[in-house]
Design a protein around this motif. Structure first.
Motif: not given
Length: 65
Positions: A6-9, A47-53, A57-60
């Protein structure tokens, strides 16, 4: 999807992936309600992947602003 992937997207790719996962989550809920769901652990994974994304998005957004 792992956090390192996710970090690379980019932000646009993350938004597209989030939309795709939300649609999949909706389909999984319908399958579960109708008794057709074969892999119940997939709901938790999505659900976990949605939370990770959303976290990424929030941190960026915080770093940019």
């Amino acid at each position: 999807m792992k956090y390192s992937e996710i970090k690379d997207l980019t932000a646009d790719q993350l938004a597209d992936e989030l939309l795709k996962l939300k649609k999949e989550q909706l389909n999984l809920r319908f399958q579960q309600a109708s008794g057709q769901l074969e892999n119940s652990s997939r709901i938790k994974q999505v659900r976990q992947t949605i939370a990770r994304i959303k976290t990424m998005l929030r941190t960026t957004a915080q770093q940019a602003g």
